[in-house]
Scaffold this motif. Structure first.
Motif, short mmCIF file in Angstrom:
data_model
loop_
_atom_site.label_atom_id
_atom_site.label_comp_id
_atom_site.label_asym_id
_atom_site.label_seq_id
_atom_site.Cartn_x
_atom_site.Cartn_y
_atom_site.Cartn_z
N LEU A 1 0.96 -1.33 -0.07
CA LEU A 1 -0.09 0.03 0.03
C LEU A 1 0.89 1.40 0.08
N PRO A 2 0.63 2.27 -0.77
CA PRO A 2 1.19 3.51 -0.62
C PRO A 2 0.81 4.24 0.69
N VAL A 3 1.67 5.01 1.27
CA VAL A 3 1.61 5.73 2.64
C VAL A 3 1.13 7.11 2.49
N ILE A 4 0.10 7.25 3.41
CA ILE A 4 -0.11 8.93 3.52
C ILE A 4 0.60 8.99 5.09
N LEU A 5 1.23 10.16 5.06
CA LEU A 5 1.96 10.61 6.72
C LEU A 5 1.08 11.68 7.06
N VAL A 6 0.63 11.58 8.20
CA VAL A 6 0.25 12.68 9.00
C VAL A 6 1.25 13.27 10.00
N VAL A 7 1.32 14.49 9.81
CA VAL A 7 2.54 15.19 10.58
C VAL A 7 1.64 15.89 11.72
N GLY A 8 1.95 15.55 12.69
CA GLY A 8 1.15 16.47 14.00
C GLY A 8 2.17 17.61 14.00
N LEU A 9 1.50 18.87 13.88
CA LEU A 9 2.27 20.11 13.69
C LEU A 9 2.55 20.61 15.17
N ARG A 10 3.45 20.50 15.61
CA ARG A 10 4.17 21.12 16.89
C ARG A 10 5.60 21.05 16.91
N LEU A 11 6.32 21.70 17.77
CA LEU A 11 7.63 21.59 18.11
C LEU A 11 8.25 20.31 17.72
N GLY A 12 9.20 20.11 16.89
CA GLY A 12 9.99 18.71 16.91
C GLY A 12 9.56 17.93 15.59
N CYS A 13 8.32 18.53 14.89
CA CYS A 13 7.69 17.62 14.08
C CYS A 13 8.64 17.67 12.76
N ILE A 14 9.56 18.67 12.32
CA ILE A 14 10.20 18.28 11.40
C ILE A 14 11.06 16.87 11.39
N SER A 15 11.93 16.91 12.39
CA SER A 15 12.63 15.84 12.68
C SER A 15 12.04 14.51 12.61
N HIS A 16 10.74 14.49 13.22
CA HIS A 16 9.92 13.38 13.18
C HIS A 16 9.55 12.97 11.85
N ALA A 17 9.10 13.93 11.24
CA ALA A 17 8.84 13.77 9.76
C ALA A 17 9.91 13.33 8.73
N ARG A 18 10.74 13.76 9.01
CA ARG A 18 11.94 13.32 8.34
C ARG A 18 12.39 11.91 8.44
N LEU A 19 12.54 11.44 9.72
CA LEU A 19 12.77 10.30 10.18
C LEU A 19 11.77 9.19 9.83
N THR A 20 10.26 9.65 9.63
CA THR A 20 9.37 8.52 9.32
C THR A 20 9.58 8.51 7.61
N ARG A 21 9.71 9.62 7.08
CA ARG A 21 10.10 9.29 5.60
C ARG A 21 11.04 8.65 5.23
N GLU A 22 12.19 8.79 6.07
CA GLU A 22 13.39 7.73 5.74
C GLU A 22 13.05 6.18 6.06
N ALA A 23 12.28 6.03 7.19
CA ALA A 23 11.57 4.69 7.55
C ALA A 23 10.92 3.98 6.26
N ILE A 24 9.88 5.00 5.74
CA ILE A 24 8.94 4.30 4.74
C ILE A 24 9.76 4.09 3.39
N ARG A 25 10.91 5.04 3.32
CA ARG A 25 11.76 4.85 2.10
C ARG A 25 12.53 3.43 1.97
#
Length: 233
Positions: A140-164
């Motif tokens: 399945l292709p993935v949709i990532l929901v980013v909880g917008l708060r302090l620290g979300c950029i790092s969390h989003a990058r790490l999740t993106r890397e894991a999905i890839r």
């Protein structure tokens, strides 16, 4: 039969709100829909057995309607990590069993099916498998929901890397403003969103503002106003 797996940067990132909003948007456009939440902890006892609020919110956006057990086959009472909740109930969660349940849902042939995970990408199912493996098993292709708060950029990058790293495609991402203070400085807020868009390198499906708590149907309809459907044909 488009279908996507919805994950988040963390627990309470806004996965259910975005998932329900996307399903509501699809319904507006005359599409048939199905929302699945294979595992849910933090469930309450009802006359119909254990039911989870997030799963009920997805069930409300299924058109035509489906039984609760189709949406959420594994419900656990404690609001703890699913594998620990299952262990307390003497239940063994496996990708094989979950995959069978989700395939049953996919077989309904809805125009849009969204499978919502639990917590973030690496939530364990047992000692050797995690929930991310369900998306891989079903391709399945993935949709990532980013909880917008302090620290979300790092969390989003790490999740993106894991999905890839797991060999899966990020079909899109959506932001959910879980901390209003994060948007207090409008220029800084827009800079953060621009950084996320550049980092994630996938279509932005929308940014859902902080919505007042209320009826799940009303919240889904409000979220739909801020979202676009993913291109998963």
């Amino acid at each position: 039969m488009p279908a996507c797996f919805v994950t988040g940067t963390d627990t309470d990132a806004g996965k259910t709100l975005v998932t329900a909003g996307l399903l509501a948007l699809a319904c507006r456009r005359g599409l048939t829909t199905l929302g699945l939440k294979p595992i849910a902890s933090g469930s309450e006892t009802t006359p119909d057995g254990l039911c989870n609020a997030d799963a009920l919110a997805l069930q409300a956006q299924c058109h035509p309607p489906v039984p609760y057990a189709t949406v959420n086959p594994y419900a656990f009472a404690p609001a703890i990590a699913p594998h620990l909740a299952a262990r307390r109930d003497g239940v063994t969660l496996t990708l094989e069993a979950l995959g069978e349940r989700v395939r049953d849902g996919l077989a309904l042939g809805r125009d849009l099916t969204l499978v919502e995970g639990a917590g973030g990408w690496r939530v364990p199912l047992n000692d050797t498998e995690d929930l991310a493996g369900l998306a891989g098993r079903l391709e399945l292709p993935v949709i990532l929901v980013v909880g917008l708060r302090l620290g979300c950029i790092s969390h989003a990058r790490l999740t993106r890397e894991a999905i890839r790293a797991d060999g899966l495609r990020l079909a899109g991402w959506a932001g959910s403003l879980v901390d209003p203070a994060f948007a207090a400085d409008d220029d800084l807020y827009r800079d953060n969103l621009a950084t996320l868009a550049h980092t994630l390198d996938a279509p932005c499906l929308g940014i859902v503002p902080r919505l007042p708590a209320g009826d799940p149907r009303a919240m889904a309809a409000a979220a739909a106003d801020h979202l676009e459907l993913p291109d998963v044909d």
